[in-house]
Motif scaffolding. Structure first.
Motif, mmCIF file in Angstrom:
data_model
loop_
_atom_site.group_PDB
_atom_site.id
_atom_site.type_symbol
_atom_site.label_atom_id
_atom_site.label_comp_id
_atom_site.label_asym_id
_atom_site.label_seq_id
_atom_site.Cartn_x
_atom_site.Cartn_y
_atom_site.Cartn_z
ATOM 1 N N GLY A 1 0.813 -1.213 0.000
ATOM 2 C CA GLY A 1 0.000 0.000 0.000
ATOM 3 C C GLY A 1 0.843 1.258 0.000
ATOM 4 O O GLY A 1 0.372 2.336 0.379
ATOM 5 N N ALA A 2 2.080 1.147 -0.441
ATOM 6 C CA ALA A 2 3.026 2.274 -0.446
ATOM 7 C C ALA A 2 3.190 2.746 -1.888
ATOM 8 O O ALA A 2 3.973 2.179 -2.648
ATOM 9 C CB ALA A 2 4.362 1.847 0.144
ATOM 10 N N VAL A 3 2.444 3.770 -2.254
ATOM 11 C CA VAL A 3 2.409 4.248 -3.635
ATOM 12 C C VAL A 3 3.480 5.306 -3.844
ATOM 13 O O VAL A 3 3.418 6.399 -3.259
ATOM 14 C CB VAL A 3 1.025 4.823 -3.979
ATOM 15 C CG1 VAL A 3 0.997 5.325 -5.422
ATOM 16 C CG2 VAL A 3 -0.060 3.776 -3.756
ATOM 17 N N VAL A 4 4.459 4.994 -4.672
ATOM 18 C CA VAL A 4 5.515 5.949 -4.996
ATOM 19 C C VAL A 4 5.003 6.889 -6.086
ATOM 20 O O VAL A 4 4.492 6.444 -7.119
ATOM 21 C CB VAL A 4 6.788 5.219 -5.455
ATOM 22 C CG1 VAL A 4 7.852 6.212 -5.922
ATOM 23 C CG2 VAL A 4 7.335 4.350 -4.326
ATOM 24 N N THR A 5 5.160 8.197 -5.850
ATOM 25 C CA THR A 5 4.658 9.189 -6.804
ATOM 26 C C THR A 5 5.757 9.923 -7.555
ATOM 27 O O THR A 5 5.491 10.560 -8.576
ATOM 28 C CB THR A 5 3.782 10.222 -6.081
ATOM 29 O OG1 THR A 5 4.541 10.831 -5.020
ATOM 30 C CG2 THR A 5 2.542 9.553 -5.496
ATOM 31 N N GLY A 6 6.986 9.850 -7.064
ATOM 32 C CA GLY A 6 8.053 10.547 -7.766
ATOM 33 C C GLY A 6 9.419 10.228 -7.206
ATOM 34 O O GLY A 6 9.558 9.794 -6.053
ATOM 35 N N LEU A 7 10.430 10.419 -8.042
ATOM 36 C CA LEU A 7 11.830 10.209 -7.664
ATOM 37 C C LEU A 7 12.618 11.450 -8.051
ATOM 38 O O LEU A 7 12.505 11.942 -9.188
ATOM 39 C CB LEU A 7 12.418 8.994 -8.386
ATOM 40 C CG LEU A 7 11.763 7.631 -8.150
ATOM 41 C CD1 LEU A 7 12.313 6.611 -9.130
ATOM 42 C CD2 LEU A 7 12.002 7.174 -6.717
ATOM 43 N N THR A 8 13.431 11.939 -7.118
ATOM 44 C CA THR A 8 14.288 13.085 -7.393
ATOM 45 C C THR A 8 15.734 12.662 -7.203
ATOM 46 O O THR A 8 16.168 12.414 -6.057
ATOM 47 C CB THR A 8 13.970 14.254 -6.447
ATOM 48 O OG1 THR A 8 12.587 14.603 -6.563
ATOM 49 C CG2 THR A 8 14.839 15.466 -6.793
ATOM 50 N N PRO A 9 16.507 12.528 -8.284
ATOM 51 C CA PRO A 9 17.906 12.122 -8.137
ATOM 52 C C PRO A 9 18.678 13.105 -7.259
ATOM 53 O O PRO A 9 18.458 14.329 -7.307
ATOM 54 C CB PRO A 9 18.427 12.141 -9.586
ATOM 55 C CG PRO A 9 17.205 11.920 -10.415
ATOM 56 C CD PRO A 9 16.110 12.658 -9.700
ATOM 57 N N LEU A 10 19.587 12.575 -6.447
ATOM 58 C CA LEU A 10 20.395 13.386 -5.547
ATOM 59 C C LEU A 10 21.772 13.625 -6.156
ATOM 60 O O LEU A 10 22.296 12.785 -6.890
ATOM 61 C CB LEU A 10 20.532 12.678 -4.199
ATOM 62 C CG LEU A 10 19.217 12.436 -3.437
ATOM 63 C CD1 LEU A 10 19.465 11.585 -2.201
ATOM 64 C CD2 LEU A 10 18.582 13.770 -3.058
ATOM 65 N N PRO A 11 22.385 14.765 -5.859
ATOM 66 C CA PRO A 11 23.680 15.105 -6.476
ATOM 67 C C PRO A 11 24.767 14.062 -6.261
ATOM 68 O O PRO A 11 25.574 13.793 -7.147
ATOM 69 C CB PRO A 11 24.038 16.437 -5.795
ATOM 70 C CG PRO A 11 22.739 17.004 -5.362
ATOM 71 C CD PRO A 11 21.881 15.830 -4.991
ATOM 72 N N GLY A 12 24.789 13.425 -5.105
ATOM 73 C CA GLY A 12 25.833 12.444 -4.828
ATOM 74 C C GLY A 12 25.491 11.038 -5.242
ATOM 75 O O GLY A 12 26.255 10.106 -4.993
ATOM 76 N N GLY A 13 24.362 10.867 -5.900
ATOM 77 C CA GLY A 13 23.913 9.537 -6.289
ATOM 78 C C GLY A 13 22.726 9.092 -5.469
ATOM 79 O O GLY A 13 22.508 9.551 -4.348
ATOM 80 N N GLY A 14 21.927 8.209 -6.020
ATOM 81 C CA GLY A 14 20.715 7.789 -5.349
ATOM 82 C C GLY A 14 19.594 8.770 -5.629
ATOM 83 O O GLY A 14 19.647 9.565 -6.568
ATOM 84 N N ALA A 15 18.568 8.750 -4.795
ATOM 85 C CA ALA A 15 17.407 9.596 -5.050
ATOM 86 C C ALA A 15 16.585 9.762 -3.789
ATOM 87 O O ALA A 15 16.689 8.989 -2.838
ATOM 88 C CB ALA A 15 16.544 8.995 -6.160
ATOM 89 N N GLU A 16 15.753 10.796 -3.809
ATOM 90 C CA GLU A 16 14.711 10.955 -2.816
ATOM 91 C C GLU A 16 13.434 10.365 -3.405
ATOM 92 O O GLU A 16 13.095 10.633 -4.552
ATOM 93 C CB GLU A 16 14.494 12.422 -2.464
ATOM 94 C CG GLU A 16 13.477 12.624 -1.351
ATOM 95 C CD GLU A 16 13.277 14.087 -1.012
ATOM 96 O OE1 GLU A 16 13.657 14.484 0.103
ATOM 97 O OE2 GLU A 16 12.729 14.817 -1.867
ATOM 98 N N VAL A 17 12.759 9.576 -2.602
ATOM 99 C CA VAL A 17 11.562 8.868 -3.048
ATOM 100 C C VAL A 17 10.353 9.472 -2.352
ATOM 101 O O VAL A 17 10.302 9.527 -1.115
ATOM 102 C CB VAL A 17 11.657 7.356 -2.721
ATOM 103 C CG1 VAL A 17 10.431 6.618 -3.246
ATOM 104 C CG2 VAL A 17 12.934 6.768 -3.305
#
Length: 522
Positions: free
Chosen positions: A254-270
């Motif tokens: 039930g965890a609906v991901v709506t967007g991803l924002t890549p982070l400057p050092g790699g990876g992302a904010e979800v």
């Protein structure tokens, strides 16, 4: 607007999606000591591998979307500690035709040779069959050991097999090779079906997408054998959930991901629909690449959108129906029963579907899970002789279902069942079980249903056209993500599903490859 809140401790890895590949990745990384949070939008884990009690009031747990296991490496099962039993079917395939029938035993013996002789009038076809599959096994022996390692270059594999073998299976349309190898159209069709399941193409398609599908279908664990998971495909999902949780992975539904924002050092904010946000150095995407692009806000890639082309029909029967040929139903349905799948008919059906018309009868194949593993049925159903059937129809592309999904679902069901009825000696309806409400136990899943229920664009079960499981000779991977075939345009954001280079089918390779890429980083 829901309040935004942050977790007490950000995970090391966020996995988006809860299908089997995502669960494989989560299990590997959690067992390696990484803090893993997996986010699944639906209320259950397992994706296309999940099992379900489809029919109200009926104690049968059926695999709704998938059906057999071949590509899942034994090494992945062992390394993760999965408690799985995969049983061999005693029959590989049975193909009834107007000229006679073709029976192929799993361990080919006298009955297989006699069947080829009766259908084709001699031993030449069977000898060609044996030689052809020996050649396929030669390529499989070279490719399979590489699947759980960084991608090899094409030249490494090409130099390890005879030039003619590479040319026939990798460089020329498989239909051309089959025409040259087998004189009998029915025999060609039996071989060709492995090139078309889940792929919308003619046998002679210049893109060779059918060759890539053929390779994946025939190299599983070096033998290409498709085996029956005891407990159904849902058992595969359940075991992956068990080992991932046991290793400490946080699995959320039930965890609906709506967007991803890549982070400057790699990876992302979800970002999630409930306002939650996670920041992780590694984000693994178990969704289709087209879905991933949408979450990342990336423009749609300039290539055809994925389009699935398969129809799945799940049935529960009170007993197996008798066949016109007189063969024992327990033999006909034990392996893969090929229906209307001669090579000529398969290409004709493709042309019909490409013109916007559903092929009718629909080329299909059927097998009975419960002949090999009755455990998916409750005790009373087993005692009374009930059986499940899985029918998989080809050349039923998503485009045909867009304008009238419900109406075309019924038409496709009828077209598929007409293929089955044509070889039966009695009405299928006489054998169908009914659910607690008195309705026939039959479920139909179209590509559009897959798109809506599992977020697979176009209902494509491979998330898009399959790729060769190796690097082109000029490719020079710069990062572990690229070396393992799981890279996106953003560092630390990896594909871990069927859209990875070696994704597709129930293999776990996308998940294993992504996990290894994460663990390979310094």
């Amino acid at each position: 607007m829901p309040a935004t809140h942050e977790p007490d401790v950000d995970p090391d890895v966020v996995v988006v999606g809860g299908g089997h590949n995502a669960l494989v990745a989560a299990a590997y990384l959690a067992q390696a000591g990484r803090r893993v949070t997996l986010l699944e939008a639906r209320d259950e884990l397992g994706g296309a591998v999940a099992g379900a009690r489809l029919f109200p009031g009926v104690d049968a747990r059926v695999s709704r979307y998938s059906y057999l296991v071949s590509l899942l490496p034994a090494s992945v099962v062992a390394e993760l500690g999965l408690d799985l039993e995969l049983r061999s079917r005693r029959v590989a395939s049975y193909t009834p035709t107007q000229r006679g029938d073709l029976l192929v035993e799993r361990s080919e013996g006298a009955a297989t040779r006699a069947s080829f002789r009766a259908l084709t009038g001699g031993d030449e076809a069977y000898e060609a069959w044996r030689t052809f599959y020996d050649r396929v096994a030669e390529l499989a022996a070279v490719v399979v050991p590489t699947l759980t390692r960084p991608l090899p270059h094409a030249a490494e594999l090409r130099t390890a097999v005879p030039d003619a073998l590479w040319h026939d299976l990798v460089e020329r349309p498989v239909g051309e090779v089959l025409t040259r190898t087998f004189a009998d159209d029915a025999v060609r069709g039996v071989v060709l079906t492995d090139a078309l399941i889940g792929t919308f193409a003619r046998s002679d398609d210049a893109s060779l997408v059918q060759n890539r599908c053929f390779l994946y279908h025939l190299i599983g664990n070096g033998t290409g054998e498709w085996r029956v998971p005891v407990g159904g495909m849902g058992r595969v999902a359940d075991e992956l959930v068990r080992v991932a949780r046991a290793a400490g992975a946080d699995l959320r539904t039930g965890a609906v991901v709506t967007g991803l924002t890549p982070l400057p050092g790699g990876g992302a904010e979800v970002a999630l629909a409930d306002g939650s946000r996670f920041a992780a150095r590694h984000v693994l995407l178990g969704c289709a690449p087209a879905v991933a692009n949408g979450l990342l806000g990336s423009p749609v890639e300039p290539r055809p959108a994925p389009e699935g082309s398969q129809l799945k029909v799940n049935l529960l029967l009170r007993r197996l129906p008798r066949l016109r040929s007189g063969v024992d139903p327990a033999t006909a349905f034990a392996g893969t029963l090929h229906l209307g799948q001669s090579a000529v008919r398969l290409d004709e059906a493709y042309d019909t579907a490409a013109s916007g018309v559903l092929p009718d009868p629909l080329p299909s194949e059927v097998y009975c899970h419960t002949l090999t593993d009755p455990s998916i049925l409750g005790e009373e159903l087993r005692a009374s002789g009930h059986q499940t059937l899985t029918l998989f129809g080809v050349h039923a592309p998503a485009r045909l279902f867009r304008d009238d999904p419900a109406g075309m679902r019924d038409r496709a069901r009828d077209a598929a069942l007409r293929s089955l009825q044509a070889v039966l000696a009695e009405p299928l309806e006489d054998c169908l079980a009914t659910d607690g409400d008195g309705r026939p136990c039959i479920e139909v899943v179209t590509p559009v249903d897959l798109e809506h229920e599992l977020r697979m664009p176009g209902g494509h079960i491979f998330h898009g056209d399959l790729a060769w499981p190796w690097l082109a000779d000029g490719d020079l991977p710069r990062t572990p993500d690229e070396a393992w075939g799981v890279a996106t345009a953003h560092p630390g954001v990896l594909l871990c599903g069927s859209g990875a280079v070696r994704g597709g089918a129930v293999s776990g390779l996308g998940g294993q490859n992504a996990a290894m890429a994460v663990l390979a980083e310094v």
